[in-house]
Design an enzyme around this catalytic site. Structure first.
Site, short mmCIF file in Angstrom:
data_model
loop_
_atom_site.label_atom_id
_atom_site.label_comp_id
_atom_site.label_asym_id
_atom_site.label_seq_id
_atom_site.Cartn_x
_atom_site.Cartn_y
_atom_site.Cartn_z
CG HIS A 1 -6.81 -2.70 3.01
ND1 HIS A 1 -6.05 -1.56 2.85
CD2 HIS A 1 -8.01 -2.43 2.42
CE1 HIS A 1 -6.76 -0.64 2.21
NE2 HIS A 1 -7.95 -1.14 1.93
CG ASP B 1 -2.06 0.98 1.08
OD1 ASP B 1 -3.22 0.53 0.95
OD2 ASP B 1 -1.81 2.20 1.09
CB ILE B 2 0.79 4.23 -2.18
CG1 ILE B 2 1.88 5.08 -2.80
CG2 ILE B 2 -0.45 5.05 -1.86
CD1 ILE B 2 1.52 5.60 -4.19
CG HIS C 1 -8.58 -2.92 -2.48
ND1 HIS C 1 -9.51 -2.20 -3.21
CD2 HIS C 1 -8.41 -2.25 -1.32
CE1 HIS C 1 -9.87 -1.13 -2.52
NE2 HIS C 1 -9.23 -1.14 -1.36
CD GLU D 1 -10.17 6.75 0.57
OE1 GLU D 1 -9.00 6.54 0.19
OE2 GLU D 1 -10.46 7.44 1.56
CG ASN E 1 -12.23 -0.38 3.77
OD1 ASN E 1 -12.60 -0.74 4.88
ND2 ASN E 1 -11.06 0.21 3.58
P1 AMP Z 1 -9.85 1.56 0.18
O1 AMP Z 1 -10.26 2.68 1.09
O2 AMP Z 1 -10.08 0.21 0.81
O3 AMP Z 1 -10.44 1.68 -1.20
O4 AMP Z 1 -8.28 1.67 0.09
C1 AMP Z 1 -7.55 2.03 -1.03
C2 AMP Z 1 -6.10 1.87 -0.65
O5 AMP Z 1 -5.32 1.96 -1.84
C3 AMP Z 1 -5.55 2.91 0.30
O6 AMP Z 1 -5.01 2.27 1.46
C4 AMP Z 1 -4.47 3.63 -0.50
O7 AMP Z 1 -3.36 4.01 0.28
C5 AMP Z 1 -4.11 2.58 -1.53
N1 AMP Z 1 -3.55 3.09 -2.79
C6 AMP Z 1 -4.03 4.08 -3.56
N2 AMP Z 1 -3.29 4.25 -4.66
C7 AMP Z 1 -2.29 3.33 -4.58
C8 AMP Z 1 -1.18 2.99 -5.41
N3 AMP Z 1 -0.93 3.64 -6.57
N4 AMP Z 1 -0.35 2.00 -5.02
C9 AMP Z 1 -0.59 1.36 -3.87
N5 AMP Z 1 -1.63 1.61 -3.04
C10 AMP Z 1 -2.46 2.59 -3.39
#
Ligand code: AMP
Ligand code: ZN
Length: 116
Positions: A101, A30-31, A99, A94, A86
């Site tokens: 986590h 995760d970024i 995905h 988001e 989520n």
């Molecule tokens: P969610 O709220 O479950 O949709 O989480 C989306 C997740 O994606 C967040 O934890 C972000 O930090 C992660 N994220 C967004 N863009 C990237 C990316 N380019 N590479 C890795 N993780 C990302």
């Protein structure tokens, strides 16, 4: 899905810190990590969310769930980890590409939901 960021990562149009890949599944860090270990497990197939899964995704979902503890261990989760999916607005999703986590580290994670 042309504009989906995780599809772009799966197609290698956007770089990621990849930790696992096979024909159907990708895992990358995760970024914006919430703990020392925080990676995402995605199907390469675009599925909007857990709410959009269908019966024919059973094998794929099973594979992802079985992979989660193996990768968690490889990444250094020695004594447990947390798996979060989520889903939708209420779930705080988001990015609308399914995905998982996987979150862990040395310390116990904070309680996620407090009971009233
Ligand atoms: P969610 O709220 O479950 O949709 O989480 C989306 C997740 O994606 C967040 O934890 C972000 O930090 C992660 N994220 C967004 N863009 C990237 C990316 N380019 N590479 C890795 N993780 C990302
Ligand atoms: Zn996608």
């Amino acid at each position: 899905m042309d504009n989906c960021i995780f599809c772009k990562i799966a197609r290698r149009e956007i770089p990621s810190n990849k930790i696992y890949e096979d024909e159907e599944i990708l895992a990358f860090n995760d970024i914006n990590p919430a703990a020392p270990i925080h990676f995402l497990l995605i199907p390469k197939l675009h599925i909007d969310s857990l709410s959009a899964t269908e019966d024919n995704h059973q094998d794929l979902l099973g594979k992802m769930l079985l992979l989660a503890p193996k990768l968690a261990k490889e990444q250094g989760c020695e004594d447990g980890f947390r798996t979060i999916i989520n889903t939708g607005r209420v779930g705080g999703q988001e990015i609308f590409h399914l995905h998982f986590h996987i979150i862990g580290g040395r310390e116990r994670l904070p309680v996620m939901i407090h009971h009233g």
